[in-house]
Design a protein around this motif. Structure first.
Motif, PDB file in Angstrom:
ATOM      1  N   LYS A  71       0.432  11.715  -2.463  1.00 47.60           N
ATOM      2  CA  LYS A  71      -0.003  13.105  -2.296  1.00 47.60           C
ATOM      3  C   LYS A  71       0.238  13.776  -3.642  1.00 47.60           C
ATOM      4  O   LYS A  71       1.396  13.945  -4.057  1.00 47.60           O
ATOM      5  CB  LYS A  71       0.826  13.807  -1.221  1.00 47.60           C
ATOM      6  N   GLU A 118      -0.379  17.041  -5.956  1.00 50.08           N
ATOM      7  CA  GLU A 118      -0.802  18.442  -6.021  1.00 50.08           C
ATOM      8  C   GLU A 118      -1.023  18.821  -7.477  1.00 50.08           C
ATOM      9  O   GLU A 118      -0.138  18.627  -8.308  1.00 50.08           O
ATOM     10  CB  GLU A 118       0.269  19.350  -5.402  1.00 50.08           C
ATOM     11  N   LYS A 123       0.836  -1.195   0.000  1.00 53.02           N
ATOM     12  CA  LYS A 123       0.000   0.000   0.000  1.00 53.02           C
ATOM     13  C   LYS A 123       0.876   1.252   0.000  1.00 53.02           C
ATOM     14  O   LYS A 123       1.890   1.306   0.688  1.00 53.02           O
ATOM     15  CB  LYS A 123      -0.917   0.018   1.225  1.00 53.02           C
ATOM     16  N   MET A 147      -2.511   8.270 -13.490  1.00 51.98           N
ATOM     17  CA  MET A 147      -3.734   8.864 -12.923  1.00 51.98           C
ATOM     18  C   MET A 147      -3.799  10.355 -13.243  1.00 51.98           C
ATOM     19  O   MET A 147      -4.860  10.890 -13.543  1.00 51.98           O
ATOM     20  CB  MET A 147      -3.727   8.718 -11.398  1.00 51.98           C
ATOM     21  N   SER A 200      -4.252  25.510  -5.044  1.00 51.74           N
ATOM     22  CA  SER A 200      -4.189  24.282  -5.831  1.00 51.74           C
ATOM     23  C   SER A 200      -4.965  23.182  -5.128  1.00 51.74           C
ATOM     24  O   SER A 200      -5.472  23.360  -4.014  1.00 51.74           O
ATOM     25  CB  SER A 200      -2.734  23.863  -6.072  1.00 51.74           C
ATOM     26  N   LYS A 201      -5.078  22.049  -5.820  1.00 53.10           N
ATOM     27  CA  LYS A 201      -5.852  20.933  -5.286  1.00 53.10           C
ATOM     28  C   LYS A 201      -4.896  19.830  -4.870  1.00 53.10           C
ATOM     29  O   LYS A 201      -3.920  19.567  -5.571  1.00 53.10           O
ATOM     30  CB  LYS A 201      -6.786  20.441  -6.392  1.00 53.10           C
ATOM     31  N   LEU A 202      -5.174  19.242  -3.724  1.00 54.06           N
ATOM     32  CA  LEU A 202      -4.305  18.177  -3.225  1.00 54.06           C
ATOM     33  C   LEU A 202      -5.126  16.895  -3.085  1.00 54.06           C
ATOM     34  O   LEU A 202      -6.102  16.848  -2.325  1.00 54.06           O
ATOM     35  CB  LEU A 202      -3.722  18.586  -1.874  1.00 54.06           C
ATOM     36  N   TYR A 203      -4.731  15.869  -3.840  1.00 50.19           N
ATOM     37  CA  TYR A 203      -5.371  14.552  -3.734  1.00 50.19           C
ATOM     38  C   TYR A 203      -4.522  13.668  -2.821  1.00 50.19           C
ATOM     39  O   TYR A 203      -3.321  13.523  -3.049  1.00 50.19           O
ATOM     40  CB  TYR A 203      -5.460  13.882  -5.109  1.00 50.19           C
ATOM     41  N   THR A 204      -5.143  13.095  -1.799  1.00 52.32           N
ATOM     42  CA  THR A 204      -4.465  12.127  -0.928  1.00 52.32           C
ATOM     43  C   THR A 204      -5.095  10.773  -1.216  1.00 52.32           C
ATOM     44  O   THR A 204      -6.280  10.558  -0.954  1.00 52.32           O
ATOM     45  CB  THR A 204      -4.649  12.523   0.550  1.00 52.32           C
ATOM     46  N   ILE A 205      -4.296   9.885  -1.802  1.00 57.10           N
ATOM     47  CA  ILE A 205      -4.843   8.631  -2.341  1.00 57.10           C
ATOM     48  C   ILE A 205      -4.118   7.439  -1.723  1.00 57.10           C
ATOM     49  O   ILE A 205      -2.884   7.399  -1.704  1.00 57.10           O
ATOM     50  CB  ILE A 205      -4.676   8.596  -3.878  1.00 57.10           C
ATOM     51  N   GLN A 206      -4.876   6.495  -1.205  1.00 58.32           N
ATOM     52  CA  GLN A 206      -4.287   5.233  -0.755  1.00 58.32           C
ATOM     53  C   GLN A 206      -4.407   4.232  -1.884  1.00 58.32           C
ATOM     54  O   GLN A 206      -5.518   3.845  -2.287  1.00 58.32           O
ATOM     55  CB  GLN A 206      -5.003   4.729   0.492  1.00 58.32           C
ATOM     56  N   LEU A 207      -3.266   3.827  -2.400  1.00 62.29           N
ATOM     57  CA  LEU A 207      -3.215   3.017  -3.619  1.00 62.29           C
ATOM     58  C   LEU A 207      -2.525   1.684  -3.345  1.00 62.29           C
ATOM     59  O   LEU A 207      -1.515   1.634  -2.641  1.00 62.29           O
ATOM     60  CB  LEU A 207      -2.416   3.779  -4.686  1.00 62.29           C
ATOM     61  N   ASN A 208      -3.051   0.635  -3.939  1.00 55.10           N
ATOM     62  CA  ASN A 208      -2.373  -0.669  -3.915  1.00 55.10           C
ATOM     63  C   ASN A 208      -1.538  -0.803  -5.187  1.00 55.10           C
ATOM     64  O   ASN A 208      -2.055  -0.607  -6.290  1.00 55.10           O
ATOM     65  CB  ASN A 208      -3.401  -1.798  -3.861  1.00 55.10           C
ATOM     66  N   LEU A 257      -6.654  13.251 -13.259  1.00 52.66           N
ATOM     67  CA  LEU A 257      -6.577  14.293 -12.228  1.00 52.66           C
ATOM     68  C   LEU A 257      -6.133  15.649 -12.757  1.00 52.66           C
ATOM     69  O   LEU A 257      -6.534  16.690 -12.227  1.00 52.66           O
ATOM     70  CB  LEU A 257      -5.640  13.837 -11.099  1.00 52.66           C
TER      71      LEU A 257
END
Lengths: 83, 83
Positions: free
Chosen positions: A6, A8, A2, A62, A40-48, A67
């Motif tokens: 982060k 941006e 996992k 992605m 700005s936009k911040l994506y916090t993604i938990q990815l396998n 995004l």
């Protein structure tokens, strides 16, 4: 494995950022001495993913597929291994 | 002195994040194995302040007065000295 991503996504320079401009104006009215504000936009993604290289590849994909808009956005990626 | 502030404003847990949920759904449809997606706002601010302590105080104030809604938002602040 996992991974915590982060990502941006910010506007490329030269593109209008009305939210940043308005925030700058409001902060100035509140008495702060502000040279610039960018929002700005911040994506916090938990990815396998299989490994760090795979996670990095998937994060780039992605951004390009969903995004970020390559015409107007820059993106930066931070990756942290979680287990 | 000039300081670069990076202020992340995110929803407190328990608050609905439709943009994160939609992004999660779309990334899943694109074939990624994603456990969670959170979307937050990142303010990058160039601020004039007397010293680091003053910059930190002003950044906290800005969050409480304008950038974050204490009912639904969390914020975190990073400060970098610039000159």
């Amino acid at each position: 494995m996992k991974y915590l991503l982060k990502i941006e996504v910010s506007l490329k320079s030269g593109h209008s950022d009305p939210e940043g401009e308005t925030t700058n104006k409001l902060l100035t009215e509140l008495g702060y001495i502000v040279d610039s504000v960018d929002v700005s936009k911040l994506y916090t993604i938990q990815l396998n993913a299989k490994n760090l290289k795979d996670a990095k590849l998937k994060a780039e994909e992605m951004c390009n597929r969903l995004l970020a808009n390559p015409t107007k956005d820059n993106y930066s990626i931070l990756i942290e291994e979680q287990e």
